[in-house]
Scaffold this active site. Structure first.
Site, PDB file in Angstrom:
ATOM      1  CB  SER A 143      -0.878   0.107   1.141  1.00 46.44           C
ATOM      2  OG  SER A 143      -1.676   1.302   1.261  1.00 46.44           O
ATOM      3  CB  VAL A 153       8.674   0.182   3.541  1.00 47.49           C
ATOM      4  CG1 VAL A 153       9.456  -0.678   2.417  1.00 47.49           C
ATOM      5  CG2 VAL A 153       9.308   0.157   5.033  1.00 47.49           C
ATOM      6  CB  CYS A 154       4.426   1.384  -0.038  1.00 44.05           C
ATOM      7  SG  CYS A 154       4.400  -0.370   0.709  1.00 44.05           S
ATOM      8  CG  ASP A 155       6.051   7.776   0.982  1.00 46.36           C
ATOM      9  OD1 ASP A 155       7.213   8.205   0.603  1.00 46.36           O
ATOM     10  OD2 ASP A 155       5.104   8.840   0.931  1.00 46.36           O
TER      11      ASP A 155
END
Length: 173
Positions: free
Chosen positions: A59, A64-66
């Site tokens: 997501s 971390v995804c950002d």
């Protein structure tokens, strides 16, 4: 029957079940249909003839995804027109668009696996218990052969950016 893999990954240290095959370097990249927005679909064939860095994140609304998406967005400008960077999550397409606008993501194509989870299942990243896609990196050459694979063993880990980018640059030169 769909393949399920256990003992390969965790979320917060808790084991999860991944649905789909574990792809390996040299495999033909599985075809997929995924959403660009709520009504428009995209497929692997839409990027035919280009090298594809496929960055899979659970997501975009997590740290971390950002960071992963921002890193590949920065690198995308150095990769040339023969390369496309795709970020795939199960976030709804309008949430992906909002994230990109807020974060200044302009060089990465976001695609949503929300509707059918077909990408997650084809690439072996669908988390059965959460219906999210596990973090992974795939590099697929212009002939749709997998040239680099990294499945993360813990959902909260960062991928090996340097190794992925080195593999990508090796193909793009």
């Amino acid at each position: 029957m769909t393949q399920e893999r256990t003992g390969k990954a965790t979320v917060g240290g808790q084991p999860i079940t991944l649905v789909g095959p574990e792809l390996k370097v040299g495999d033909k990249a599985p075809a997929f249909t995924i959403n660009k927005d709520l009504m428009t679909e995209a497929s692997l064939s839409d990027y035919a003839g280009r090298i594809k860095l496929i960055s899979v994140v659970p997501s975009l609304d997590t740290d971390v995804c950002d960071a992963q998406t921002r890193r590949f967005n920065q690198e995308a400008s150095k990769l040339g027109d023969s390369v496309v960077v795709l970020t795939i999550s199960v976030d709804l397409p309008f949430a992906q668009s909002r994230f990109c606008a807020t974060a200044g993501i302009e060089r990465v194509v976001t695609l949503s696996d929300y509707k059918h989870r077909a990408f997650g299942e084809a690439y072996g990243v669908l988390i059965k218990e959460l219906q999210l896609d596990q973090r992974a990196i795939f590099i697929v050459d212009a002939d749709d052969t997998v040239r680099y694979v990294e499945y993360l063993s813990e959902l909260s880990e960062h991928p090996n950016y340097d190794a992925a980018l080195a593999a990508l640059r090796g193909l793009a030169e």
